[in-house]
Motif scaffolding. Structure first.
Motif, PDB file in Angstrom:
ATOM      1  N   GLY A   1       1.229  18.485 -10.836  1.00  0.00           N
ATOM      2  CA  GLY A   1       0.972  19.631  -9.967  1.00  0.00           C
ATOM      3  C   GLY A   1       1.974  20.752 -10.179  1.00  0.00           C
ATOM      4  N   ALA A   2       3.242  20.377 -10.396  1.00  0.00           N
ATOM      5  CA  ALA A   2       4.270  21.389 -10.620  1.00  0.00           C
ATOM      6  C   ALA A   2       3.988  22.188 -11.887  1.00  0.00           C
ATOM      7  N   LYS A   3       3.521  21.502 -12.931  1.00  0.00           N
ATOM      8  CA  LYS A   3       3.178  22.193 -14.181  1.00  0.00           C
ATOM      9  C   LYS A   3       2.012  23.154 -13.972  1.00  0.00           C
ATOM     10  N   VAL A   4       0.991  22.681 -13.265  1.00  0.00           N
ATOM     11  CA  VAL A   4      -0.188  23.517 -13.032  1.00  0.00           C
ATOM     12  C   VAL A   4       0.171  24.740 -12.195  1.00  0.00           C
ATOM     13  N   VAL A   5       0.973  24.537 -11.137  1.00  0.00           N
ATOM     14  CA  VAL A   5       1.376  25.659 -10.285  1.00  0.00           C
ATOM     15  C   VAL A   5       2.173  26.693 -11.080  1.00  0.00           C
ATOM     16  N   GLU A   6       3.088  26.228 -11.917  1.00  0.00           N
ATOM     17  CA  GLU A   6       3.903  27.150 -12.710  1.00  0.00           C
ATOM     18  C   GLU A   6       3.048  27.938 -13.702  1.00  0.00           C
ATOM     19  N   LEU A   7       2.114  27.245 -14.354  1.00  0.00           N
ATOM     20  CA  LEU A   7       1.252  27.923 -15.321  1.00  0.00           C
ATOM     21  C   LEU A   7       0.283  28.880 -14.634  1.00  0.00           C
ATOM     22  N   ASP A   8      -0.150  28.539 -13.420  1.00  0.00           N
ATOM     23  CA  ASP A   8      -1.032  29.439 -12.685  1.00  0.00           C
ATOM     24  C   ASP A   8      -0.292  30.715 -12.267  1.00  0.00           C
TER      25      ASP A   8
ATOM     26  N   ASP B   1       0.829  -1.210   0.000  1.00  0.00           N
ATOM     27  CA  ASP B   1       0.000   0.000   0.000  1.00  0.00           C
ATOM     28  C   ASP B   1       0.864   1.260   0.000  1.00  0.00           C
ATOM     29  N   VAL B   2       1.940   1.248   0.774  1.00  0.00           N
ATOM     30  CA  VAL B   2       2.829   2.413   0.807  1.00  0.00           C
ATOM     31  C   VAL B   2       3.546   2.574  -0.529  1.00  0.00           C
ATOM     32  N   ARG B   3       4.015   1.460  -1.110  1.00  0.00           N
ATOM     33  CA  ARG B   3       4.680   1.534  -2.423  1.00  0.00           C
ATOM     34  C   ARG B   3       3.733   2.079  -3.482  1.00  0.00           C
ATOM     35  N   ASN B   4       2.478   1.638  -3.444  1.00  0.00           N
ATOM     36  CA  ASN B   4       1.499   2.130  -4.419  1.00  0.00           C
ATOM     37  C   ASN B   4       1.323   3.638  -4.299  1.00  0.00           C
ATOM     38  N   ASP B   5       1.306   4.143  -3.072  1.00  0.00           N
ATOM     39  CA  ASP B   5       1.194   5.589  -2.878  1.00  0.00           C
ATOM     40  C   ASP B   5       2.408   6.310  -3.450  1.00  0.00           C
ATOM     41  N   LEU B   6       3.586   5.749  -3.241  1.00  0.00           N
ATOM     42  CA  LEU B   6       4.806   6.360  -3.771  1.00  0.00           C
ATOM     43  C   LEU B   6       4.784   6.378  -5.295  1.00  0.00           C
ATOM     44  N   LEU B   7       4.288   5.309  -5.905  1.00  0.00           N
ATOM     45  CA  LEU B   7       4.208   5.254  -7.363  1.00  0.00           C
ATOM     46  C   LEU B   7       3.202   6.260  -7.903  1.00  0.00           C
ATOM     47  N   ARG B   8       2.087   6.442  -7.206  1.00  0.00           N
ATOM     48  CA  ARG B   8       1.061   7.392  -7.650  1.00  0.00           C
ATOM     49  C   ARG B   8       1.495   8.831  -7.422  1.00  0.00           C
ATOM     50  N   LEU B   9       2.321   9.031  -6.415  1.00  0.00           N
ATOM     51  CA  LEU B   9       2.687  10.391  -6.024  1.00  0.00           C
ATOM     52  C   LEU B   9       3.548  11.085  -7.075  1.00  0.00           C
ATOM     53  N   ASP B  10       4.447  10.357  -7.701  1.00  0.00           N
ATOM     54  CA  ASP B  10       5.367  10.971  -8.655  1.00  0.00           C
ATOM     55  C   ASP B  10       4.640  11.649  -9.818  1.00  0.00           C
ATOM     56  N   PRO B  11       3.713  10.951 -10.526  1.00  0.00           N
ATOM     57  CA  PRO B  11       3.015  11.645 -11.614  1.00  0.00           C
ATOM     58  C   PRO B  11       2.124  12.774 -11.129  1.00  0.00           C
ATOM     59  N   PHE B  12       1.563  12.641  -9.916  1.00  0.00           N
ATOM     60  CA  PHE B  12       0.742  13.735  -9.402  1.00  0.00           C
ATOM     61  C   PHE B  12       1.586  14.973  -9.155  1.00  0.00           C
ATOM     62  N   GLN B  13       2.737  14.806  -8.518  1.00  0.00           N
ATOM     63  CA  GLN B  13       3.583  15.953  -8.227  1.00  0.00           C
ATOM     64  C   GLN B  13       4.115  16.594  -9.506  1.00  0.00           C
ATOM     65  N   SER B  14       4.423  15.765 -10.512  1.00  0.00           N
ATOM     66  CA  SER B  14       4.872  16.301 -11.790  1.00  0.00           C
ATOM     67  C   SER B  14       3.775  17.132 -12.437  1.00  0.00           C
TER      68      SER B  14
ATOM     69  N   SER C   1       9.416  21.713  -2.035  1.00  0.00           N
ATOM     70  CA  SER C   1       9.718  21.913  -3.450  1.00  0.00           C
ATOM     71  C   SER C   1       8.852  21.061  -4.361  1.00  0.00           C
ATOM     72  N   ALA C   2       8.304  19.962  -3.811  1.00  0.00           N
ATOM     73  CA  ALA C   2       7.494  19.058  -4.630  1.00  0.00           C
ATOM     74  C   ALA C   2       6.070  19.569  -4.824  1.00  0.00           C
ATOM     75  N   TRP C   3       5.658  20.536  -3.996  1.00  0.00           N
ATOM     76  CA  TRP C   3       4.271  20.986  -4.054  1.00  0.00           C
ATOM     77  C   TRP C   3       4.117  22.394  -4.600  1.00  0.00           C
ATOM     78  N   GLY C   4       5.174  23.164  -4.605  1.00  0.00           N
ATOM     79  CA  GLY C   4       5.060  24.522  -5.091  1.00  0.00           C
ATOM     80  C   GLY C   4       4.456  25.424  -4.024  1.00  0.00           C
ATOM     81  N   PRO C   5       4.425  26.726  -4.269  1.00  0.00           N
ATOM     82  CA  PRO C   5       3.899  27.666  -3.283  1.00  0.00           C
ATOM     83  C   PRO C   5       2.404  27.490  -3.097  1.00  0.00           C
ATOM     84  N   GLN C   6       1.966  27.549  -1.848  1.00  0.00           N
ATOM     85  CA  GLN C   6       0.541  27.435  -1.549  1.00  0.00           C
ATOM     86  C   GLN C   6      -0.111  28.814  -1.648  1.00  0.00           C
ATOM     87  N   GLN C   7      -1.345  28.810  -2.102  1.00  0.00           N
ATOM     88  CA  GLN C   7      -2.062  30.076  -2.259  1.00  0.00           C
ATOM     89  C   GLN C   7      -2.424  30.640  -0.893  1.00  0.00           C
TER      90      GLN C   7
END
Length: 253
Positions: free
Chosen positions: A149-156, A134-147, A236-242
């Motif tokens: 999220g970083a794009k969305v934060v930068e574009l915002d 279960d923890v490994r699955n979360d780690l695998l899912r987290l990488d594409p989400f953070q990637s 650094s993985a989440w970007g600045p919070q609003q």
């Protein structure tokens, strides 16, 4: 006139088939989601839920590809691990989830561990294996989400900077732009808080496993949980919070 047993059986069979056909019209075979009910924007509701839960309005802008990906990658991380039985994961449909700012009662960090310990297993080592999977699955899912999220934060950030340069910008357009940036920021916070909750749940489960069935696998599980926690806490993985968006939550339960 007497009705033969074959005639009765035929009528019952016909009625059953008709009922199954009608049920299939709305829910698909065995309760699965019909393909025509799926859409690219099937997770758009995340934005409406998260903004509504803190008293904000949702944007009426269409989702960009990056914003759509953000929501698609977010859903499996906000859904509690093993929140549905295996049969429903196969045959049933996922359901909308209340954002952490709307959820009651308070988060229970013991729920996952109690389920893990109470469910029948061949041996205690299989419980350790399930926890680590279960923890490994979360780690695998987290990488594409953070990637994503970083794009969305930068574009915002660029969207926000461009507002003062757009000609004839209406009040409604500005409001929708701001609302979309708030949506995106809140979804990122939702996932971040869900990960903190998962870490708390996993750690409680591991402590009880060590208490009830100590094993050398505990060290491996602890390293995985620490890795997930480090990723959840990495700014650094989440970007600045609003500023002013979101509400802090306790994960102690």
């Amino acid at each position: 006139m007497a009705v033969s047993s074959k005639g009765v059986a035929l009528r019952l069979l016909t009625g059953a088939l008709l009922t199954a056909t009608l049920c299939g019209c709305s829910g698909g075979d065995f309760g699965r989601t019909r393909e025509d009910m799926r859409s690219d924007d099937m997770h758009r509701w995340l934005g409406t839920e998260v903004t509504g839960s803190v008293g904000l309005r949702a944007s009426e802008f269409q989702l960009t590809d990056n914003e759509r990906s953000l929501r698609d990658f977010a859903y499996p991380l906000i859904e509690p691990p093993h929140s549905r039985p295996a049969w429903k994961s196969v045959f049933g449909d996922y359901s909308a989830i209340a954002s952490p700012w709307r959820q009651t009662p308070v988060f229970d960090r013991t729920a996952y561990g109690r389920m893990l310990i109470d469910e029948p297993h061949r041996s205690h080592t299989s419980r350790y294996a399930q926890l680590m999977d279960d923890v490994r699955n979360d780690l695998l899912r987290l990488d594409p989400f953070q990637s994503s999220g970083a794009k969305v934060v930068e574009l915002d950030k660029k969207r926000n900077a461009s507002l003062k340069f757009i000609s004839d910008l209406s009040a409604r357009e500005r409001a929708d732009a701001v609302a979309r940036m708030e949506e995106n920021a809140l979804i990122v916070q939702w996932v971040q808080q869900s990960l903190h909750r998962r870490v708390a749940s996993y750690r409680w489960a591991l402590e009880r496993l060590v208490l009830q069935a100590p094993d050398g696998l505990a060290a491996d599980a602890d390293r995985l949980i620490n890795e997930l926690e480090a990723n959840a806490n990495a700014p650094s993985a989440w970007g600045p919070q609003q500023r002013g968006v979101g509400v802090a939550l306790s994960v102690r339960g």
